[in-house]
Design a protein around this motif. Structure first.
Motif, PDB file in Angstrom:
ATOM      1  N   HIS A 181       2.339   5.815  -6.394  1.00  0.00           N
ATOM      2  CA  HIS A 181       2.697   7.111  -6.967  1.00  0.00           C
ATOM      3  C   HIS A 181       1.967   8.252  -6.272  1.00  0.00           C
ATOM      4  N   TYR A 182       1.654   8.056  -5.003  1.00  0.00           N
ATOM      5  CA  TYR A 182       0.991   9.109  -4.230  1.00  0.00           C
ATOM      6  C   TYR A 182       1.887  10.347  -4.126  1.00  0.00           C
ATOM      7  N   ASP A 183       1.248  11.503  -3.858  1.00  0.00           N
ATOM      8  CA  ASP A 183       1.976  12.743  -3.620  1.00  0.00           C
ATOM      9  C   ASP A 183       2.263  12.964  -2.140  1.00  0.00           C
ATOM     10  N   ALA A 184       1.520  12.323  -1.288  1.00  0.00           N
ATOM     11  CA  ALA A 184       1.775  12.349   0.153  1.00  0.00           C
ATOM     12  C   ALA A 184       0.999  11.194   0.771  1.00  0.00           C
ATOM     13  N   GLN A 185       1.372  10.830   1.987  1.00  0.00           N
ATOM     14  CA  GLN A 185       0.701   9.723   2.667  1.00  0.00           C
ATOM     15  C   GLN A 185       0.841   9.862   4.164  1.00  0.00           C
ATOM     16  N   SER A 186       0.048   9.132   4.884  1.00  0.00           N
ATOM     17  CA  SER A 186       0.174   9.038   6.334  1.00  0.00           C
ATOM     18  C   SER A 186      -0.076   7.605   6.750  1.00  0.00           C
ATOM     19  N   GLY A 187       0.934   6.978   7.358  1.00  0.00           N
ATOM     20  CA  GLY A 187       0.769   5.680   7.991  1.00  0.00           C
ATOM     21  C   GLY A 187       0.992   4.466   7.142  1.00  0.00           C
ATOM     22  N   VAL A 188       1.194   4.618   5.823  1.00  0.00           N
ATOM     23  CA  VAL A 188       1.342   3.451   4.966  1.00  0.00           C
ATOM     24  C   VAL A 188       2.796   3.271   4.552  1.00  0.00           C
ATOM     25  N   GLN A 189       3.074   2.139   3.912  1.00  0.00           N
ATOM     26  CA  GLN A 189       4.385   1.854   3.349  1.00  0.00           C
ATOM     27  C   GLN A 189       4.187   1.214   1.988  1.00  0.00           C
ATOM     28  N   THR A 190       5.273   1.099   1.215  1.00  0.00           N
ATOM     29  CA  THR A 190       5.203   0.410  -0.062  1.00  0.00           C
ATOM     30  C   THR A 190       5.995  -0.884   0.003  1.00  0.00           C
ATOM     31  N   GLU A 191       5.637  -1.826  -0.866  1.00  0.00           N
ATOM     32  CA  GLU A 191       6.318  -3.113  -0.936  1.00  0.00           C
ATOM     33  C   GLU A 191       6.163  -3.663  -2.349  1.00  0.00           C
ATOM     34  N   THR A 192       7.008  -4.613  -2.696  1.00  0.00           N
ATOM     35  CA  THR A 192       6.900  -5.288  -3.988  1.00  0.00           C
ATOM     36  C   THR A 192       5.627  -6.113  -4.035  1.00  0.00           C
ATOM     37  N   THR A 193       4.905  -6.037  -5.135  1.00  0.00           N
ATOM     38  CA  THR A 193       3.659  -6.785  -5.266  1.00  0.00           C
ATOM     39  C   THR A 193       3.828  -7.987  -6.190  1.00  0.00           C
ATOM     40  N   SER A 194       3.040  -9.018  -5.933  1.00  0.00           N
ATOM     41  CA  SER A 194       3.007 -10.187  -6.819  1.00  0.00           C
ATOM     42  C   SER A 194       1.844 -10.097  -7.798  1.00  0.00           C
ATOM     43  N   ASP A 195       1.092  -8.997  -7.759  1.00  0.00           N
ATOM     44  CA  ASP A 195      -0.058  -8.834  -8.643  1.00  0.00           C
ATOM     45  C   ASP A 195       0.402  -8.712 -10.096  1.00  0.00           C
ATOM     46  N   ILE A 233     -17.030  10.733  -0.938  1.00  0.00           N
ATOM     47  CA  ILE A 233     -17.935  10.728  -2.085  1.00  0.00           C
ATOM     48  C   ILE A 233     -18.280   9.300  -2.495  1.00  0.00           C
ATOM     49  N   GLY A 234     -17.614   8.327  -1.893  1.00  0.00           N
ATOM     50  CA  GLY A 234     -17.894   6.929  -2.156  1.00  0.00           C
ATOM     51  C   GLY A 234     -16.942   6.057  -1.362  1.00  0.00           C
ATOM     52  N   SER A 235     -17.314   4.776  -1.191  1.00  0.00           N
ATOM     53  CA  SER A 235     -16.448   3.863  -0.434  1.00  0.00           C
ATOM     54  C   SER A 235     -16.871   2.426  -0.710  1.00  0.00           C
ATOM     55  N   PHE A 236     -15.991   1.492  -0.357  1.00  0.00           N
ATOM     56  CA  PHE A 236     -16.367   0.076  -0.338  1.00  0.00           C
ATOM     57  C   PHE A 236     -15.682  -0.603   0.846  1.00  0.00           C
ATOM     58  N   ALA A 237     -16.270  -1.701   1.280  1.00  0.00           N
ATOM     59  CA  ALA A 237     -15.748  -2.435   2.433  1.00  0.00           C
ATOM     60  C   ALA A 237     -14.802  -3.533   1.970  1.00  0.00           C
ATOM     61  N   VAL A 238     -13.782  -3.790   2.797  1.00  0.00           N
ATOM     62  CA  VAL A 238     -12.795  -4.831   2.518  1.00  0.00           C
ATOM     63  C   VAL A 238     -12.587  -5.665   3.778  1.00  0.00           C
ATOM     64  N   ALA A 239     -12.612  -6.973   3.611  1.00  0.00           N
ATOM     65  CA  ALA A 239     -12.203  -7.912   4.659  1.00  0.00           C
ATOM     66  C   ALA A 239     -11.172  -8.852   4.037  1.00  0.00           C
ATOM     67  N   ASN A 240     -10.829  -9.902   4.732  1.00  0.00           N
ATOM     68  CA  ASN A 240      -9.798 -10.823   4.268  1.00  0.00           C
ATOM     69  C   ASN A 240     -10.114 -11.362   2.872  1.00  0.00           C
ATOM     70  N   THR A 241      -9.164 -11.204   1.940  1.00  0.00           N
ATOM     71  CA  THR A 241      -9.329 -11.703   0.574  1.00  0.00           C
ATOM     72  C   THR A 241      -8.592 -13.020   0.345  1.00  0.00           C
ATOM     73  N   GLY A 242      -7.950 -13.530   1.382  1.00  0.00           N
ATOM     74  CA  GLY A 242      -7.169 -14.759   1.265  1.00  0.00           C
ATOM     75  C   GLY A 242      -5.683 -14.554   1.428  1.00  0.00           C
ATOM     76  N   GLY A 243      -5.262 -13.315   1.669  1.00  0.00           N
ATOM     77  CA  GLY A 243      -3.839 -13.033   1.882  1.00  0.00           C
ATOM     78  C   GLY A 243      -3.489 -11.632   1.436  1.00  0.00           C
ATOM     79  N   TRP A 244      -2.356 -11.137   1.941  1.00  0.00           N
ATOM     80  CA  TRP A 244      -1.940  -9.773   1.647  1.00  0.00           C
ATOM     81  C   TRP A 244      -1.514  -9.583   0.191  1.00  0.00           C
ATOM     82  N   GLN A 245      -1.315 -10.671  -0.548  1.00  0.00           N
ATOM     83  CA  GLN A 245      -1.035 -10.579  -1.972  1.00  0.00           C
ATOM     84  C   GLN A 245      -2.071 -11.362  -2.780  1.00  0.00           C
ATOM     85  N   SER A 246      -3.267 -11.519  -2.218  1.00  0.00           N
ATOM     86  CA  SER A 246      -4.383 -12.153  -2.920  1.00  0.00           C
ATOM     87  C   SER A 246      -5.310 -11.045  -3.412  1.00  0.00           C
TER      88      SER A 246
END
Length: 452
Positions: free
Chosen positions: A327-341, A400-413
């Motif tokens: 539900h972003y108001d604008a974006q650069s470089g990303v896309q949306t897809e159906t999630t299994s979450d 103002i803040g951040s966290f690091a992300v690496a492989n979580t086990g898959g793009w829908q994990s």
């Protein structure tokens, strides 16, 4: 796909081909008369079966390029475009058909048409609405490889120049590639490659067709160009649902002016091959058309005359609720897809270094938020990681803040990751910016929230 780098492809010739069976008959919809809008121009393609178009309204683009323009229309596509009713015709059921065809030697022909009028733009203080009811070619999987239907607009200064893209502006209302159930909407502007509009990707967003796929049924694709407010805005809708916006403040004033201070003409085409979808193969189906029920242009005196009540209004986000990333108001470089979450819906994906999503009017209230949490997933390769950063009011502001992300086990994990942020109150524009030392995609985001 993330990139649309322009390449050159080999030209092919045209061959005589007989018209095969028409697509299954469908019920024609009348050109709508939406409340609050005045019709400027339309075509509902109600001519006899097998007839061509009215050339007082439409121009047929012929060959592999504009005269003296970039080869293969600047996209690497390979079909020779014709004015033949083998490729472009009215089907007798109220539809325009644009049909790509392959001959016995493997050469492709197709169609590309554009409006004679090139003055479509909103009046000062008004809104322009450009809409089409379209069924993209009903083909998927290997049979759809290399098929690239589109409904889009180019800035009037492109006519007769052909080398001033993307500075004069391109507004893509509908693009679809390789038979996927995904719709892409984009503003191209600035300079290429790179520049303020991230070319050759552009300022784009995407969504999926619901209830029925984009290929199996007609859907309504719409762009609104709004000059009624203090900030000029482009909005894209699929079946009445808002899914992408671009504001003039997303780029510098000169880039926006060069891209929008003039009229536009409308284009319908089905490309075959190109740098984005790739080349067709022997399995690619020949003769499956894109069907267009109508194209219409409307104008309004201002505002959004018929907002979709199911769509969260831009610029109205509670920092302490769950904010859906799509539900972003604008974006650069990303896309949306159906999630299994859990909860379903969509997630934002394909986030890589320098990409971002923006949320306007996020209200933190009078008591400071000091924690940020996001629902993320990653299928990034070994050694690929990055930061999900929170920035306020400017995409280039200090995080103002951040966290690091690496492989979580898959793009829908999926996992929920918390982080501390600098104490924040009041109403802000919030950017999630993605930063990495590698160019590869490294994270998907489903939702995020703040807490005290």
């Amino acid at each position: 796909m993330r990139t649309r780098h322009r390449i050159t492809a080999v030209a092919v010739g045209i061959a005589a081909l007989a018209i095969g069976p028409l697509a299954a008959l469908t019920t024609q919809a009348a050109v709508p008369s939406p409340d609050g809008w005045s019709l400027v121009w339309s075509d509902d393609f109600d001519g006899p079966a097998g007839t061509g178009l009215d050339t007082t309204d439409w121009i047929y683009d012929i060959g592999h390029s504009y005269p003296g323009g970039p080869a293969n229309w600047g996209t690497g596509e390979i079909a020779y475009h014709t004015d033949s009713t083998q490729n472009v015709y009215q089907d007798g059921n109220g539809n325009l058909a644009i049909r790509p065809l392959r001959d016995s030697a493997g050469n492709w022909t197709s169609g590309r048409i554009e409006t004679v009028r090139s003055d479509f733009e909103p009046a000062e203080g008004g809104v322009l609405r450009v809409e089409g009811r379209i069924q993209v070619p009903d083909v998927t999987g290997e049979a759809a490889q290399g098929i690239w239907p589109a409904f889009w607009m180019l800035g009037e200064p492109f006519r007769g120049n052909y080398w001033n893209w993307p500075g004069v502006g391109e507004i893509d209302i509908l693009e679809n590639v390789n038979g996927t159930n995904e719709v892409f909407a984009t503003l191209h502007c600035g300079t290429s490659p790179g520049g303020p509009c991230n070319e050759t990707i552009g300022l784009g967003g995407s969504t999926t067709c619901q209830v029925s796929t984009c290929q199996s049924a007609f859907h309504t694709y719409r762009m609104e160009w709004d000059r009624s407010g203090s900030v000029e805005q482009l909005r894209w809708y699929l079946d009445g649902n808002l899914f992408h916006t671009v504001d003039e403040t997303d780029v510098d004033a000169t880039t926006w002016s060069n891209a929008t201070d003039h009229g536009f003409f409308i284009i319908l085409n089905v490309a075959v091959g190109g740098d984005w979808p790739g080349l067709p193969t022997a399995a690619t189906a020949s003769g499956v058309p894109m069907l267009v029920d109508y194209v219409a242009v409307y104008e309004s005196e201002g505002g959004d005359p018929d907002p979709d009540p199911t769509t969260p209004p831009p610029g109205d986000h509670d920092a302490y609720s769950t904010i859906q990333a799509e539900h972003y108001d604008a974006q650069s470089g990303v896309q949306t897809e159906t999630t299994s979450d859990a909860g379903g819906g969509e997630n934002v994906g394909w986030a890589a270094n320098g990409d971002w999503i923006r949320f306007d009017g996020v209200d933190f209230g009078a008591t400071a938020a000091n924690t940020f949490s996001a629902r993320v997933a990653s299928g990034a390769g070994s050694g690929i990681s990055g930061l999900v950063e929170v920035r306020l009011d400017d995409v280039n502001a200090e995080p103002i803040g951040s966290f690091a992300v690496a492989n979580t086990g898959g793009w829908q994990s999926w996992r929920t990751v918390p982080a501390n942020i600098a104490p924040t109150t009041g109403v802000h524009t919030v950017y999630l910016r993605f930063t990495s030392g590698q160019p590869a995609d490294f994270v998907n985001v489903n939702w995020f929230t703040f807490s005290h």
